[in-house]
Enzyme design. Structure first.
Site, PDB file in Angstrom:
ATOM      1  N   CYS A  36       5.412  17.621  26.072  1.00 44.47           N
ATOM      2  CA  CYS A  36       6.172  18.653  25.379  1.00 44.47           C
ATOM      3  C   CYS A  36       5.194  19.698  24.840  1.00 44.47           C
ATOM      4  O   CYS A  36       4.290  19.353  24.069  1.00 44.47           O
ATOM      5  CB  CYS A  36       6.982  18.059  24.228  1.00 44.47           C
ATOM      6  SG  CYS A  36       7.813  19.325  23.224  1.00 44.47           S
ATOM      7  N   CYS A  39       5.072  19.847  20.814  1.00 47.25           N
ATOM      8  CA  CYS A  39       4.577  18.755  19.984  1.00 47.25           C
ATOM      9  C   CYS A  39       3.095  18.968  19.679  1.00 47.25           C
ATOM     10  O   CYS A  39       2.325  19.297  20.586  1.00 47.25           O
ATOM     11  CB  CYS A  39       4.760  17.410  20.690  1.00 47.25           C
ATOM     12  SG  CYS A  39       6.467  16.855  20.788  1.00 47.25           S
ATOM     13  N   HIS A  93       9.459  15.505  17.526  1.00 47.93           N
ATOM     14  CA  HIS A  93      10.132  15.669  18.814  1.00 47.93           C
ATOM     15  C   HIS A  93      11.456  14.908  18.877  1.00 47.93           C
ATOM     16  O   HIS A  93      12.422  15.386  19.475  1.00 47.93           O
ATOM     17  CB  HIS A  93       9.213  15.174  19.940  1.00 47.93           C
ATOM     18  CG  HIS A  93       9.781  15.384  21.314  1.00 47.93           C
ATOM     19  ND1 HIS A  93       9.564  16.538  22.037  1.00 47.93           N
ATOM     20  CD2 HIS A  93      10.575  14.598  22.095  1.00 47.93           C
ATOM     21  CE1 HIS A  93      10.190  16.449  23.206  1.00 47.93           C
ATOM     22  NE2 HIS A  93      10.806  15.281  23.262  1.00 47.93           N
ATOM     23  N   HIS A 147      12.705  19.470  22.818  1.00 46.94           N
ATOM     24  CA  HIS A 147      12.216  19.524  21.445  1.00 46.94           C
ATOM     25  C   HIS A 147      13.165  20.405  20.623  1.00 46.94           C
ATOM     26  O   HIS A 147      13.603  21.452  21.090  1.00 46.94           O
ATOM     27  CB  HIS A 147      10.805  20.114  21.437  1.00 46.94           C
ATOM     28  CG  HIS A 147      10.094  19.944  20.135  1.00 46.94           C
ATOM     29  ND1 HIS A 147       9.047  19.070  19.971  1.00 46.94           N
ATOM     30  CD2 HIS A 147      10.276  20.528  18.928  1.00 46.94           C
ATOM     31  CE1 HIS A 147       8.606  19.139  18.724  1.00 46.94           C
ATOM     32  NE2 HIS A 147       9.352  20.015  18.074  1.00 46.94           N
ATOM     33  N   HIS A 149      14.859  23.139  18.953  1.00 52.90           N
ATOM     34  CA  HIS A 149      14.519  24.559  18.894  1.00 52.90           C
ATOM     35  C   HIS A 149      15.770  25.403  19.036  1.00 52.90           C
ATOM     36  O   HIS A 149      16.807  24.953  19.513  1.00 52.90           O
ATOM     37  CB  HIS A 149      13.517  24.922  20.000  1.00 52.90           C
ATOM     38  CG  HIS A 149      14.109  24.946  21.378  1.00 52.90           C
ATOM     39  ND1 HIS A 149      14.371  23.802  22.101  1.00 52.90           N
ATOM     40  CD2 HIS A 149      14.507  25.990  22.169  1.00 52.90           C
ATOM     41  CE1 HIS A 149      14.888  24.127  23.271  1.00 52.90           C
ATOM     42  NE2 HIS A 149      14.991  25.445  23.344  1.00 52.90           N
ATOM     43  N   GLN A 151      16.746  29.947  19.588  1.00 59.33           N
ATOM     44  CA  GLN A 151      16.171  31.133  20.218  1.00 59.33           C
ATOM     45  C   GLN A 151      16.632  32.403  19.508  1.00 59.33           C
ATOM     46  O   GLN A 151      17.657  32.416  18.819  1.00 59.33           O
ATOM     47  CB  GLN A 151      16.560  31.202  21.693  1.00 59.33           C
ATOM     48  CG  GLN A 151      16.029  30.058  22.530  1.00 59.33           C
ATOM     49  CD  GLN A 151      16.352  30.231  24.002  1.00 59.33           C
ATOM     50  OE1 GLN A 151      15.912  31.173  24.658  1.00 59.33           O
ATOM     51  NE2 GLN A 151      17.140  29.303  24.541  1.00 59.33           N
TER      52      GLN A 151
END
Length: 330
Positions: A36, A39, A93, A147, A149, A151
């Site tokens: 990832c 991470c 994660h 992971h 997240h 945007q």
């Protein structure tokens, strides 16, 4: 056959809206399950010792200095001028959802987004700031990275759905001298049957006119247009708390996590829109535990959604989930 990088806006004259075109998006890597980039230490730009990060998207739809758009003898094109960011919400994660984070971490992420709005607002091309979150993994949500997240798209135009809301809100205000969204909130509070959760500053509910099976809207009680107008109390004691509880309830309706799309709807960064009311919309896409709601013929081709249940019943299912799974966790 196009063999060169293409990044441009293409105008749909039939629906009067922009389409974002970027063939560099197809080169987004699908990372192996044992790696990832977010991470710690991840890529060089992540490193150690951070709580959350906002990074430039390496495979954007928009950029600050995009290539010149193509010239077409009939169709209108425009420059894909803007920015695309990834908001890495935690170094951890294996967090299943942002609602699993403590309230102070959600507040931290929200304040990072708010500061980014302030930063981008001064740019000439920044007409609209869209923060959104796709939750559902690779199989359902089309997410290339698992992971936790969200945007950000800093756009040179107002998204078409928000544009429709702005037009409706303007017309309603001109006719009645009232905010359309304030009246929607008042109607939902009066009915009560579609409410999900509330606190001193925010209310979440499933709209009377829901499109998606488990659709949740989150409204501030105070009439504000931009997320930068929120007070510290409205962010921490209000928005962070109601996001945590509402998303927790939504994701635990079934024995499997609920895929959803979360989008911040606020006023454009340029201009004056006193009749608009900031809010968050969340679209939970499962009809039942083993059934996905697809935007199919009527929805995609016709433009009108069908709803296979009743919003009042599904709102009750989310409320029950909140009571079972979320309230005792704060």
């Amino acid at each position: 056959m196009v063999n060169k990088p293409v990044m441009e806006l293409r105008w749909d004259p039939t629906l009067r809206e922009w389409v974002l075109v970027s063939n560099i998006r197809r080169f987004r890597p699908w990372q192996p399950s044992n790696y990832c980039p977010f991470c710690p230490p991840g890529n060089p730009e992540t490193g150690y010792g951070w709580r959350a990060l906002i990074l430039e998207n390496k495979y954007p739809m928009l950029m600050e200095n995009p290539p010149e758009p193509s010239n077409h003898w009939f169709y209108r094109t425009g420059k894909s001028m803007g920015r695309c960011y990834v908001v890495v919400e935690t170094p951890e994660h294996n967090i299943d959802d942002i609602s699993d984070l403590p309230i102070d971490q959600i507040e931290y992420v929200l304040n990072m987004v708010i500061n980014k709005v302030r930063e981008e607002s001064s740019r000439d091309y920044a007409h609209y700031f869209l923060w959104f979150r796709n939750r559902g993994g690779r199989e359902i949500g089309g997410v290339s990275l698992t992971h936790p997240h969200s945007q950000i798209y800093v756009l040179p135009f107002t998204p078409s759905k928000v544009e429709r809301e702005l037009n409706s809100a303007r017309e309603y205000f001109n006719e009645r001298s009232r905010c359309l969204f304030c009246d929607i909130l008042g109607a939902e509070l009066r009915d009560g049957v579609r409410l999900i959760h509330s606190n001193d500053y925010w209310v979440s509910f499933m709209p009377f006119y829901s499109h998606w099976p488990f659709e949740v809207h989150i409204y501030p009680r105070r009439h504000v247009q931009l997320i930068t107008e929120l007070t510290k109390e409205e962010v921490r004691g209000g928005l962070a708390e109601i996001l945590k509880v509402s998303l927790c309830g939504l994701t635990h309706v079934f024995n499997k996590p609920m895929p959803y799309i979360l989008v911040l709807h606020q006023a454009p960064l340029k201009g004056d829109y006193p009749y608009y009311h900031l809010h968050i919309e969340v679209y939970g896409i499962l009809r039942e535990e083993d059934k996905i709601k697809y935007a199919a013929g009527m929805e995609t081709g016709g433009g009108n959604f069908t709803y296979d249940s009743v919003p009042e019943e599904n709102a009750q299912r989310i409320r029950d989930s909140v009571l079972r799974n979320c309230i005792h966790n704060g």
